[in-house]
Write an enzyme that holds these catalytic residues in place. Structure first.
Site, mmCIF file in Angstrom:
data_model
loop_
_atom_site.group_PDB
_atom_site.id
_atom_site.type_symbol
_atom_site.label_atom_id
_atom_site.label_comp_id
_atom_site.label_asym_id
_atom_site.label_seq_id
_atom_site.Cartn_x
_atom_site.Cartn_y
_atom_site.Cartn_z
ATOM 1 N N HIS A 140 1.920 -2.799 2.996
ATOM 2 C CA HIS A 140 1.836 -1.308 2.120
ATOM 3 C C HIS A 140 0.653 -0.671 2.408
ATOM 4 C CE1 HIS A 140 -0.727 -2.618 -1.155
ATOM 5 N NE2 HIS A 140 -0.398 -3.666 -0.870
ATOM 6 N N HIS A 142 -0.910 4.067 2.627
ATOM 7 C CA HIS A 142 -0.566 5.213 2.620
ATOM 8 C C HIS A 142 -0.598 5.876 4.148
ATOM 9 C CE1 HIS A 142 -0.554 5.509 -1.917
ATOM 10 N NE2 HIS A 142 -2.039 5.044 -1.848
#
Ligand SMILES: *[C@@H]1O[C@H](CO)[C@@H](O)[C@H](O)[C@H]1NC(C)=O
Ligand SMILES: *[C@@H]1O[C@H](CO)[C@@H](O)[C@H](O)[C@H]1NC(C)=O
Ligand SMILES: *[C@@H]1O[C@H](CO)[C@@H](O)[C@H](O)[C@H]1NC(C)=O
Length: 359
Positions: A140, A142
């Site tokens: 995970h 951004h």
């Protein structure tokens, strides 16, 4: 006499030809024998090498990737959108690592940029797909959608969670000024600034500029120039297309439990137990923005009248429609609790080369 000599003369080429054929035959026979033994020697030496995949990987990194990513170990990539409940969700996944024997890895993109350098994209794709020791894996971070196929690799299982775009921006706005309950000590970028969202809009400030809404479209669109052109219709269409075809599941912040139930049903080995943990969960909302003020009707109307808002909202509505469809086909309410629909297909009338296998 003359007749028989004539015959002998005419026969001589035939005899020569016969000899030549026999000679060629033996010659080829010898060559084949030699090739066979050379071939066997080569096979033996290849078999004796420590690791065939290792040799292949030396020959071609891309080839190695294809070989190793044949394993069915899931590789999940969640390119999270800030302020959509992503921290609470990933927290839940971290809580599963021991029980489910999975790996969860945070991808830290330096300079907080959602755009990645092309060589970094390639390295990341190669590393994620070939790192056998870290599978099953949940990554995970951004960053905008990275197209694995563009680098010759198999697509991972992409997931995401979207939120109503204005709610998301307001949450982000206050988060930057007041932080949250999770990392209390951490100083945020605009700490100390007490301007409300209403005041910011009235002053046409930077952090409430409608252009700041352009986020979920480019994140789903990807690492392409056009994706980052604020208000690009092409980018919106591409984001929708990726949502449908490149993402296995895109949920909504407003429907987190539903998202988690479907996700667990898709990948039970990885996410076993997450739904029940979420329901009983003390961890379900780990992060709440500390201070938030509802903007005025006027501010909301101003923001919602912009082209960028309408486009971001179009993507959000599109995602919501598709997610509702998935909920309808894939889940069922039992005693008020959402459950996945399971075992909806099985095989029968199975015949093979030897006839009936299963009726
Ligand atoms: C990402 O890495 C940088 C540099 O090492 C570090 O300062 C930053 O805190 C990291 N970000 C997160 C969210 O951990
Ligand atoms: C993937 O990257 C990590 C961190 O840089 C490294 O330790 C690991 O060996 C890499 N794995 C592969 C298969 O390249
Ligand atoms: C965060 O907000 C949610 C919903 O408003 C609430 O249920 C939850 O208890 C809050 N969590 C914390 C840690 O304050």
């Amino acid at each position: 006499m003359r007749v028989s000599r004539q015959i002998a003369l005419t026969k001589r080429p035939i005899v020569l030809f016969g000899v030549l054929v026999v000679f060629i035959f033996f010659f080829l026979e010898m060559q084949i024998g030699q090739l066979k033994s050379e071939n066997k020697e080569l096979r033996d030496s290849v078999d004796n090498l420590p690791n065939e995949n290792h040799i292949r990987s030396l020959l071609s990194p891309l080839h190695a990737m294809r070989v190793t990513d044949q394993s069915n170990e899931p590789l999940v990539v969640y390119n999270r959108v800030p302020k959509t409940g992503s921290t609470s969700f990933t927290h839940q996944v971290y809580a599963l690592t021991k029980e489910n024997q999975i790996y969860v890895l945070h991808v830290n993109i330096s300079a907080n940029s959602l755009k990645m350098a092309l060589p970094d994209q390639y390295k990341m794709v190669q590393n994620m797909t070939s790192w056998k020791e870290r599978k099953p894996a949940f990554y995970h971070g951004h960053f905008a959608y990275v197209d694995f196929e563009q680098f010759g690799a198999r697509e991972p299982i992409y997931i995401n969670i979207l939120r109503e775009p204005l709610d998301r921006l307001i949450s982000h706005y206050y988060f930057m000024r007041y932080g949250d309950n999770l990392r209390k000590g951490l100083k945020r970028k605009r700490q100390g600034d007490t301007t409300t969202f209403d005041e910011c809009v009235a002053q046409k400030g930077h952090s409430c500029d409608p252009r700041e809404l352009w986020l979920q479209v480019p994140l789903l669109c990807g690492q392409l120039a056009e994706c980052w052109k604020v208000g690009s219709q092409w980018a919106l269409e591409r984001a929708k297309q990726n949502l449908l075809t490149r993402y296995t599941l895109v949920g909504l912040t407003e429907k987190m439990e539903e998202f988690i139930v479907v996700l667990e049903a898709i990948l039970p080995n990885m996410f076993k137990g997450i739904s029940s943990k979420y329901r009983t969960g003390k961890d379900s909302h780990v992060r709440n923005t500390s201070h938030k003020e509802m903007p005025s009707e006027e501010t909301i109307a101003t923001m919602k009248s912009t082209k960028v808002y309408r486009m971001e909202k179009e993507l959000y509505d599109f995602a919501a429609k598709q997610f509702e469809f998935i909920l309808k086909t894939s889940t069922v309410l039992e005693n008020g609790i959402l459950q996945p629909k399971t075992n909806l297909f099985h095989y029968e009338k199975i015949y093979g080369p030897k006839g009936l296998i299963k009726s």
